[in-house]
Design an enzyme around this catalytic site. Structure first.
Site, PDB file in Angstrom:
ATOM      1  N   GLU B  61       2.590  -1.731   3.542  1.00 56.44           N
ATOM      2  CA  GLU B  61       2.507  -1.600   4.991  1.00 56.44           C
ATOM      3  C   GLU B  61       2.420  -2.935   5.708  1.00 56.44           C
ATOM      4  O   GLU B  61       2.968  -3.098   6.802  1.00 56.44           O
ATOM      5  CB  GLU B  61       1.294  -0.732   5.377  1.00 56.44           C
ATOM      6  CG  GLU B  61       1.400   0.727   4.941  1.00 56.44           C
ATOM      7  CD  GLU B  61       1.018   0.966   3.483  1.00 56.44           C
ATOM      8  OE1 GLU B  61       0.566   0.013   2.808  1.00 56.44           O
ATOM      9  OE2 GLU B  61       1.177   2.109   3.013  1.00 56.44           O
ATOM     10  N   ASP B 120      -7.308  16.045   2.826  1.00 58.94           N
ATOM     11  CA  ASP B 120      -7.251  14.731   2.177  1.00 58.94           C
ATOM     12  C   ASP B 120      -8.587  13.984   2.235  1.00 58.94           C
ATOM     13  O   ASP B 120      -8.858  13.131   1.401  1.00 58.94           O
ATOM     14  CB  ASP B 120      -6.170  13.854   2.820  1.00 58.94           C
ATOM     15  CG  ASP B 120      -4.795  14.104   2.202  1.00 58.94           C
ATOM     16  OD1 ASP B 120      -4.723  14.663   1.099  1.00 58.94           O
ATOM     17  OD2 ASP B 120      -3.789  13.746   2.841  1.00 58.94           O
TER      18      ASP B 120
HETATM   19  C1  LIG Z   1      -2.056   2.387   1.578  1.00 56.39           C
HETATM   20  C2  LIG Z   1      -1.426   3.704   1.370  1.00 56.39           C
HETATM   21  N1  LIG Z   1      -0.167   3.920   1.793  1.00 56.39           N
HETATM   22  C3  LIG Z   1       0.398   5.120   1.644  1.00 56.39           C
HETATM   23  C4  LIG Z   1      -0.279   6.145   1.072  1.00 56.39           C
HETATM   24  C5  LIG Z   1       0.346   7.512   0.947  1.00 56.39           C
HETATM   25  N2  LIG Z   1       0.677   7.787  -0.463  1.00 56.39           N
HETATM   26  C6  LIG Z   1      -0.147   8.473  -1.261  1.00 56.39           C
HETATM   27  S1  LIG Z   1       0.400   8.603  -2.834  1.00 56.39           S
HETATM   28  C7  LIG Z   1       1.813   7.747  -2.441  1.00 56.39           C
HETATM   29  C8  LIG Z   1       2.849   7.500  -3.503  1.00 56.39           C
HETATM   30  C9  LIG Z   1       2.268   6.796  -4.652  1.00 56.39           C
HETATM   31  O1  LIG Z   1       3.224   6.599  -5.650  1.00 56.39           O
HETATM   32  P1  LIG Z   1       2.708   6.375  -7.127  1.00 56.39           P
HETATM   33  O2  LIG Z   1       1.652   5.342  -7.131  1.00 56.39           O
HETATM   34  O3  LIG Z   1       3.898   6.132  -7.960  1.00 56.39           O
HETATM   35  O4  LIG Z   1       2.024   7.755  -7.510  1.00 56.39           O
HETATM   36  P2  LIG Z   1       2.784   9.112  -7.964  1.00 56.39           P
HETATM   37  O5  LIG Z   1       3.613   9.570  -6.811  1.00 56.39           O
HETATM   38  O6  LIG Z   1       3.606   8.764  -9.134  1.00 56.39           O
HETATM   39  O7  LIG Z   1       1.694  10.075  -8.269  1.00 56.39           O
HETATM   40  C10 LIG Z   1       1.809   7.368  -1.088  1.00 56.39           C
HETATM   41  C11 LIG Z   1       2.877   6.643  -0.424  1.00 56.39           C
HETATM   42  C12 LIG Z   1      -1.599   5.891   0.647  1.00 56.39           C
HETATM   43  N3  LIG Z   1      -2.364   6.850   0.098  1.00 56.39           N
HETATM   44  N4  LIG Z   1      -2.138   4.679   0.795  1.00 56.39           N
END
Ligand SMILES: Cc1ncc(C[n+]2csc(CCOP(=O)(O)OP(=O)(O)O)c2C)c(N)n1
Ligand SMILES: [Mg+2]
Lengths: 281, 316
Positions: B61, B120
């Site tokens: 971000e 959440d």
């Molecule tokens: C700082 C932040 N940005 C965005 C999010 C929203 N978010 C939650 S999980 C995720 C994807 C994470 O990807 P990954 O680490 O590969 O986990 P997976 O989808 O494989 O479980 C996002 C964008 C968040 N929780 N925190």
């Protein structure tokens, strides 16, 4: 020491827990949780020196674990409950009003096993490095484990921690990345140039191990290698290749189940594919 | 009292998605950036229609904020979208320096704001973002109340010259305002009344209307103001209403510090000190639960607004 067979049985129950918890809460993140179940099972039932009976939040005299990818809370809560940190019946309260099992890990209500909150991505590796440094200052021999997501690794803070841990020679830090190749908006390769993770971590000065994160024996071997690295002055990063949604055929290998709850019918279908080994909550 | 009809529950973030697409159709300078939350921010239509103007930043971000500022320098009108916490608190310094102090024409699309995010839990339920963004000189802050208004506010933000923090939410919510152009800086008088003024923003505008209906049934006439633009505030509308009703309630999905309660109190203290009651998240963390459970538990639903209105009236 648990056998591979015993750990597989636990993992099957943990996967049942994950799907049932998320179905009951009608929200939450099954995909990453299912994919990292084998890693978390080996960690909590074979690897970590951390005992629910003596657990304290200061982590004194024990290993510690941080779930950096906080959305994988379902697998975390299940292994904690199955390991005896709190009654398994509590798993049914995930994400419900008043529960200690918040949507993302929280210390607000004192859930045993949780050291720091997570949910906002990218912050857990720093927290784990802090605990690892604290243990070094206290001349404690225990290890600190942390699980990150591959999508999560797009956060800059992960790489700030990457430099810090090397600079401070935190060879008691065993970081893991759940390399499932998926994140919310699609395959990681379609979202950001995060690959090649192995070369990035090596270039940052880490001891890098790659292993199949859905193979219990391979996970055990990877941890053994990580611990053998102690004394080298380098932190370890284990890149665990996993399949998102592993264990449930219609959830496997896709980002579509990153953060979606199954219907009761889908849950029933999933239950047919996962053996109940320890008694459902 | 003025009748409001819910034309069908829909999330305000979908209003943003439609508004973004409309803005993009109207002006080729509009570009959209996200940090792995294209679907959650309802940017799919924009991305499909204008693939060259859709920029996937990955889960990074702070980089996204800087890139948006750079794009703005080249004359683009960037909308950056993520969950409220991750485009406010997480990137406060980047927004402060590159967007605020940098005077860049960046629009911050902040979804899933407030306690109504629900399950959440506290990590994602930002209740501090209005305070943070209000404190940045020159930053416009808008928190529309339903789908239609969010859509229109998005279109208006694209046309507005300057940085804007546009706050909206996740839950399905009544859609009850007319689909007409949004005026930045104007407070919307939803109902005229004489006994008490209820000021709210976002989802709580609907709760305030429900409260006013309940108060009317008890013979109490409530004026309802949808503040919509928090900065710049329509001080004249707030003052006129307070001088008329002489009792004010402010309701918001936000911490007591730096929210619209303190904002309104500051305006009234200068020229029309008025008995006020404040409904907000106080100084507490959020938690998991359904939006309805949480609004009740944190004292932000219509029933609590009714009680607060009576308290304010009793203090006249
Ligand atoms: C700082 C932040 N940005 C965005 C999010 C929203 N978010 C939650 S999980 C995720 C994807 C994470 O990807 P990954 O680490 O590969 O986990 P997976 O989808 O494989 O479980 C996002 C964008 C968040 N929780 N925190
Ligand atoms: Mg992933």
């Amino acid at each position: 020491m648990a056998t591979v067979n015993e750990l597989q049985k636990i993992a099957s129950q943990v996967r049942r827990d994950i799907v049932r918890m998320v179905t009951a809460s009608k929200s939450g993140h099954p995909g990453g949780s299912l994919g990292s179940t084998d890693i978390m099972t080996v960690l909590f039932f074979n690897e970590m020196k951390q005992d629910p009976k003596t657990w304290t939040r200061d982590a004194k005299g024990q290993d510690a674990f941080i779930l950096s990818a906080g959305h994988m809370a379902p697998v975390y809560y299940s292994v904690l409950a199955r390991a005896g940190y709190f009654p398994k019946e509590e798993l049914g309260t995930l994400r419900k009003f008043g529960s200690r099992l918040q949507g993302h890990p929280s210390v607000e209500r004192g859930l045993p096993g949780i050291f720091l909150p997570s949910g906002s991505l990218g912050q857990g590796l720093a927290a784990a490095a802090g605990i690892a440094l604290g243990k070094k200052l206290d001349k404690e021999d225990n290890n600190v484990y942390v699980l990150c997501g591959d999508g999560e690794s797009e956060e800059g803070e992960i790489w700030e921690s990457g430099m810090f841990a090397v600079h401070h020679k935190l060879d008691n830090l065993i970081a893991m990345t759940d390399v499932n190749g998926q994140q919310i908006d699609g395959p990681t390769s379609s979202v950001a140039a995060i690959a090649p993770l192995d070369q990035k971590w090596k270039a940052f000065g880490w001891n890098v191990i790659e292993a199949d994160g859905n193979d219990i024996q391979a996970i055990m071997d990877a941890f053994a290698m990580a611990k053998a690295n102690k004394g080298s002055g380098k932190p370890t990063m284990i890149l665990f290749k996993t399949e998102m949604g592993h264990g449930v055929d219609f959830m496997a290998g896709t980002h579509k189940w990153h953060g979606k709850a199954p219907s009761p019918e889908q849950c029933a279908e999933a239950m047919k594919q996962l053996e109940e080994t320890l008694g459902d909550f | 009292m003025k009748k409001y009809i819910d034309s069908g529950k829909i999330d305000t973030r979908s209003g943003f998605g439609v508004g973004l697409y409309e803005a993009g159709k109207a002006d080729p300078r509009v570009v959209a950036l996200t940090a792995d939350l294209k679907g959650s921010l309802k940017m799919d239509q924009f991305a499909a229609e204008f693939p060259d103007r859709f920029i996937q930043c990955g889960i990074a971000e702070s980089n996204m904020v800087g890139v948006a500022a750079g794009l703005a320098v080249t004359g683009k009108i960037p909308f950056i979208g993520s969950f409220a916490e991750f485009v406010s608190g997480r990137v406060y310094d980047q927004v402060r320096q590159e967007v605020g102090y940098g005077h860049t024409n960046v629009k911050i699309a902040s979804s899933h704001a407030g306690i109504t995010l629900g399950e959440d839990g506290a990590t994602h339920q930002t209740m501090e973002d209005i305070a943070l963004m209000r404190a940045i000189p020159g930053m416009g802050v808008i928190n529309p109340c339903d789908f239609n208004q969010t859509k229109q506010a998005t279109i208006a933000a694209a046309k507005y010259d300057g940085p804007v923090y546009l706050r909206f939410g996740r839950p399905s919510w009544p859609n009850f305002t007319p689909d007409e152009p949004f005026e930045i800086g104007k407070a919307y008088i939803m109902n005229e009344g004489s006994d008490v003024t209820i000021i709210a923003c976002g989802h709580l505008v609907w709760e305030s209307i429900k409260a006013a209906e309940a108060l009317e049934a008890e013979g109490i006439s409530a004026e309802v103001i949808n503040i919509a633009t928090i900065k710049p505030l329509d001080e004249a509308a707030v003052l006129a209403s307070a001088l008329k009703t002489k009792a004010v309630v402010v309701a918001e999905e936000h911490n007591s510090a730096g929210g619209i309660g303190e904002l309104v109190a500051g305006v009234l203290a200068k020229s029309a000190p008025t008995p006020m009651e404040f409904l907000n998240g106080e100084d507490k963390w959020g938690q998991s639960g359904t939006p309805a459970e949480l609004l009740a538990a944190y004292g932000l639903d219509a029933a609590h607004i009714v009680l607060a209105a009576k308290k304010a009236i009793a203090r006249k």
